[in-house]
Design a protein around this motif. Structure first.
Motif, short mmCIF file in Angstrom:
data_model
loop_
_atom_site.label_atom_id
_atom_site.label_comp_id
_atom_site.label_asym_id
_atom_site.label_seq_id
_atom_site.Cartn_x
_atom_site.Cartn_y
_atom_site.Cartn_z
N GLN A 1 12.57 -3.24 -2.33
CA GLN A 1 12.09 -3.64 -3.66
C GLN A 1 10.99 -4.69 -3.57
O GLN A 1 9.95 -4.56 -4.24
N TYR B 1 7.82 -3.04 -2.24
CA TYR B 1 7.31 -2.11 -3.24
C TYR B 1 6.58 -2.86 -4.35
O TYR B 1 5.45 -2.52 -4.71
N GLU B 2 7.22 -3.89 -4.87
CA GLU B 2 6.61 -4.65 -5.96
C GLU B 2 5.36 -5.40 -5.50
O GLU B 2 4.38 -5.49 -6.24
N LYS B 3 5.38 -5.90 -4.28
CA LYS B 3 4.19 -6.56 -3.74
C LYS B 3 3.07 -5.54 -3.56
O LYS B 3 1.89 -5.84 -3.81
N GLU C 1 1.49 -5.09 -6.91
CA GLU C 1 0.71 -6.29 -7.25
C GLU C 1 -0.62 -6.31 -6.50
O GLU C 1 -1.68 -6.55 -7.09
N ALA D 1 2.56 -7.23 -14.12
CA ALA D 1 3.99 -7.43 -14.39
C ALA D 1 4.52 -6.41 -15.40
O ALA D 1 5.62 -5.88 -15.23
N ARG E 1 4.80 -3.09 -13.48
CA ARG E 1 5.88 -3.14 -12.49
C ARG E 1 7.26 -3.02 -13.13
O ARG E 1 8.17 -2.41 -12.57
N ASP E 2 7.43 -3.59 -14.32
CA ASP E 2 8.74 -3.63 -14.98
C ASP E 2 8.97 -2.48 -15.95
O ASP E 2 9.98 -2.48 -16.66
N LYS F 1 9.50 1.06 -12.52
CA LYS F 1 10.43 -0.03 -12.16
C LYS F 1 11.36 0.41 -11.03
O LYS F 1 11.92 1.49 -11.05
N TRP F 2 11.51 -0.47 -10.06
CA TRP F 2 12.38 -0.21 -8.91
C TRP F 2 13.82 -0.06 -9.37
O TRP F 2 14.30 -0.81 -10.22
N GLN G 1 3.41 5.38 -5.98
CA GLN G 1 2.58 4.18 -6.16
C GLN G 1 1.58 4.04 -5.01
O GLN G 1 0.45 3.59 -5.21
#
Length: 200
Positions: free
Chosen positions: A45, A48-50, A53, A66, A69-70, A102-103, A119
């Motif tokens: 997670q 993935y989120e990084k 970003e 953000a 991502r969410d 979203k993860w 992604q």
């Protein structure tokens, strides 16, 4: 010979920035490694989120990171071809992805991998060669089916093109090399034959 190649490379890339791999791509590689429980990769997670970003940042759109991502609601939309309804892809079609951005740590590994690669596919734009390699390697992102296949059965409608044929000049100037390569390839020289790292 090395000096000639080095001189050529300097002339070719003089004053130009050449991007071989992006930072976002590295984060998505780490996310996949973490998903596969490789030591030292961190969490899937976080990586993935990084990756998302950094992808936003490299494309100059960090402001919406953000929210994107969410997003646990938006899914790929159905497609309506304005010229030919036979090409429509309705919601619920198995070729249309149902993942959100979203993860979801409770998801199966297959859905986690689909999220990561989808992604990553977006992040590597415009590097189509890398995107194609990722698709062949993982099967993601989900792509619309081929509606018209003119390959005469050489290329699967569901598996897509797997490789590029040897060019004619290779047959003319290096026939022995082509024959050796085809033996190693284990199949005919066409777009439906998988390369060594692309075996199911």
């Amino acid at each position: 010979m090395q000096e000639v190649i080095s001189s050529f490379a300097k002339d070719l890339f003089a004053g130009k920035r050449v991007q071989l791999m992006t930072a976002a791509e590295v984060w998505f590689l780490r996310a996949e490694a973490a998903m596969r429980n490789w030591d030292g990769a961190g969490t899937a997670q976080a990586n993935y989120e990084k990756g998302i970003e950094v992808s936003f940042a490299q494309h100059g759109t960090s402001g919406g990171f953000a929210t994107y991502r969410d997003d646990a609601v938006s899914k790929p939309a159905a497609y309506t071809d304005p010229k030919n309804a036979a090409n429509n892809i309705a919601a619920g079609n198995p070729n249309l992805s149902t993942i959100t951005v979203k993860w979801d740590d409770a998801a199966t590994d297959a859905r986690k991998l689909e999220r990561i690669i989808t992604q990553k596919w977006i992040a590597v734009f415009p590097d189509g060669q890398e995107a194609w390699a990722e698709f062949r390697r993982t099967g993601y992102p989900k792509l619309f089916p081929v509606m018209i296949n003119n390959s005469g059965g050489k290329i699967s409608t569901t598996d897509f093109v797997r490789r590029v044929n040897f060019v004619q000049t290779e047959y003319e100037t290096n026939p022995a090399g082509v024959q050796k390569a085809m033996t190693l390839l284990g199949g005919p020289d066409n777009g439906g034959t998988r390369v060594w790292w692309d075996k199911p």
